[in-house]
Enzyme design. Structure first.
Site, PDB file in Angstrom:
ATOM      1  N   THR A  76       0.832  -1.206   0.000  1.00  0.00           N
ATOM      2  CA  THR A  76       0.000   0.000   0.000  1.00  0.00           C
ATOM      3  C   THR A  76       0.861   1.249   0.000  1.00  0.00           C
ATOM      4  O   THR A  76       0.630   2.184  -0.777  1.00  0.00           O
ATOM      5  CB  THR A  76      -0.956   0.001   1.205  1.00  0.00           C
ATOM      6  OG1 THR A  76      -1.868  -1.091   1.080  1.00  0.00           O
ATOM      7  CG2 THR A  76      -1.737   1.296   1.278  1.00  0.00           C
ATOM      8  N   SER A 204       5.420  -6.837  -1.735  1.00  0.00           N
ATOM      9  CA  SER A 204       5.175  -7.001  -0.309  1.00  0.00           C
ATOM     10  C   SER A 204       5.638  -8.377   0.138  1.00  0.00           C
ATOM     11  O   SER A 204       5.616  -9.340  -0.636  1.00  0.00           O
ATOM     12  CB  SER A 204       3.692  -6.824  -0.001  1.00  0.00           C
ATOM     13  OG  SER A 204       3.478  -6.748   1.387  1.00  0.00           O
ATOM     14  N   ALA A 205       6.051  -8.464   1.402  1.00  0.00           N
ATOM     15  CA  ALA A 205       6.561  -9.733   1.934  1.00  0.00           C
ATOM     16  C   ALA A 205       5.460 -10.657   2.437  1.00  0.00           C
ATOM     17  O   ALA A 205       5.648 -11.873   2.505  1.00  0.00           O
ATOM     18  CB  ALA A 205       7.543  -9.457   3.077  1.00  0.00           C
ATOM     19  N   HIS A 206       4.302 -10.088   2.783  1.00  0.00           N
ATOM     20  CA  HIS A 206       3.306 -10.870   3.503  1.00  0.00           C
ATOM     21  C   HIS A 206       2.620 -11.921   2.637  1.00  0.00           C
ATOM     22  O   HIS A 206       1.965 -12.818   3.175  1.00  0.00           O
ATOM     23  CB  HIS A 206       2.251  -9.947   4.121  1.00  0.00           C
ATOM     24  CG  HIS A 206       1.261  -9.400   3.150  1.00  0.00           C
ATOM     25  ND1 HIS A 206       1.565  -8.372   2.280  1.00  0.00           N
ATOM     26  CD2 HIS A 206      -0.034  -9.735   2.901  1.00  0.00           C
ATOM     27  CE1 HIS A 206       0.511  -8.096   1.559  1.00  0.00           C
ATOM     28  NE2 HIS A 206      -0.476  -8.907   1.892  1.00  0.00           N
ATOM     29  N   CYS A 327     -10.962  -7.957   0.912  1.00  0.00           N
ATOM     30  CA  CYS A 327     -11.199  -6.569   1.300  1.00  0.00           C
ATOM     31  C   CYS A 327     -12.685  -6.279   1.477  1.00  0.00           C
ATOM     32  O   CYS A 327     -13.056  -5.242   2.003  1.00  0.00           O
ATOM     33  CB  CYS A 327     -10.602  -5.625   0.263  1.00  0.00           C
ATOM     34  SG  CYS A 327      -8.819  -5.805   0.074  1.00  0.00           S
TER      35      CYS A 327
END
Length: 389
Positions: A76, A204-206, A327
């Protein structure tokens, strides 16, 4: 009831790999200083070395140079930094026009909507029934005032992959910068910036069994971009804020642990899931392109039932999946992605997203499909929409 929780919502977030945690631990307990130069104290120098080694790993995975990687708090922030930073840098030189697709994730879509309220002109490019971008519409939308195009590499919900190379070539020919959100494709789908002229990439790592709260933005050398968050002079004065060194080290370790063999295994789970469901459950629709999709995603609509009801029944049996979009889990709104590919509200609300990760097995898939068959049969039996089908 399965004997353990079966988690099939890996697009939302993944379980941290224990090896990632072990790589991070020294930077919490032994090397916990801020990153300092060679003129600082030894612990700070060691912290700096860990940070820069992580940067080299991320850069290498993209065919980039280390100087082109900026660490952030996640995808984000990366997307906000890319879009707002470029528009600020080009506001007087290029114009106030931005182009995005209609099915972007919220980090891009809501950023575009905010900019629209601020006076920027935004074009939202349509996609076909499988989520593939309308390239003619994109090309025709680019004008001399266009500062940036932002098109995701892979969709967060239906898994559709865009033809990023063609999109990048279109933008390159028209001398417009291209940003892509690669959160759901990074490390799973090859992306080499030495071959594809994309200018900015959010990561992103997640989503790859790394830690939460850390990501990166690739910025091609020479790309005009302003610092969008005030504060210190971290990340070569491109991002303010103390670097999350344990997180960046964990991110790099997660990248190193992701292998082509594992990706092929996830693809096999995806294909097996789709085949079993279509062979054994009537009135279902695959959302997204059958082959041009991420290897870990299967999104299927079960007609004449509510996805929310299915997820609740599955949860009671020990299975975790999302409906519509992760989401939208607290909203009654229909998924903008399903609507964007021409689906109606019934199709959107009846969809389940299965996203596979390192800790899933073929037994997990068999167990959840067996459960879904029973649940769908029960729910359709009491559904007025299913009468006579």
């Amino acid at each position: 009831m399965f004997d353990r929780m079966v988690y099939l919502d890996n697009a939302a977030s993944t379980r941290l790999d224990e090896r990632v945690l072990e790589a991070m631990k020294p930077y919490y307990f032994d090397i916990y200083a801020v990153a300092t130069s060679e003129f600082g104290y030894s612990m700070g120098i060691d912290a700096k070395e860990g940070l820069e080694e992580a940067r080299e790993t991320i850069a290498s995975s993209l065919g980039a140079s280390a100087e082109e990687i900026v660490f952030t708090s996640g995808d984000t922030e990366s997307s906000n930094m890319a879009i707002k930073g470029v528009l600020a840098a080009l506001k007087k030189k290029k114009g106030e026009h931005i182009i995005v697709s209609k099915i972007e994730d919220f980090s891009v879509l809501n950023t575009a909507k905010t900019l629209e309220k601020m006076g920027y002109k935004v074009d939202y490019i349509s996609v076909d029934s499988e989520g593939i971008l309308n390239l003619n519409e994109l090309e025709n939308a680019i004008t001399e005032n266009t500062a940036l195009v932002s098109i995701q590499h892979a969709n967060q919900e239906i898994g559709t992959l865009q033809d990023l190379e063609t999109i990048a070539n279109i933008c390159n020919e028209k001398e417009v910068l291209l940003h892509t959100d690669a959160t759901h494709s990074y490390t799973r789908v090859p992306l080499d910036v030495s071959k594809i002229p994309v200018d900015l990439i959010s990561m992103s790592a997640h989503t790859i069994h790394g830690p939460r709260g850390v990501g990166a933005l690739y910025i091609r050398d020479g790309t005009p971009i302003n610092k969008w968050m005030d504060g210190g002079f971290q990340e070569s004065n491109r991002r303010a804020g103390l670097e999350n060194i344990p997180g960046t080290v964990g991110f790099a370790k997660a990248v190193e642990l992701t292998t082509p063999e594992e990706t092929e295994f996830l693809r096999s789970l995806r294909d097996y899931t789709i085949k079993r469901i279509f062979d054994e459950i009537p009135h279902v629709t695959l959302n997204g392109n059958k082959t041009q999709r991420t290897p870990q995603n299967a999104n299927i609509t079960f007609h004449y039932v509510e996805g929310e009801s299915m997820t609740l029944h599955l949860d009671m049996r020990g299975f975790a999946v999302s409906t519509g979009s992760a989401c939208f889990s607290r909203s009654l709104e229909a998924s903008h992605v399903i609507l964007g590919i021409g689906g109606d509200h019934e199709r959107a609300h009846g969809s389940l997203r299965f996203t596979f990760g390192r800790y899933n097995t073929i037994e997990d898939v068999d167990a959840i499909i067996d459960a879904i068959k029973e649940i769908v049969e029960q729910l359709r039996a009491i559904s007025p929409l299913y009468e006579g089908k």
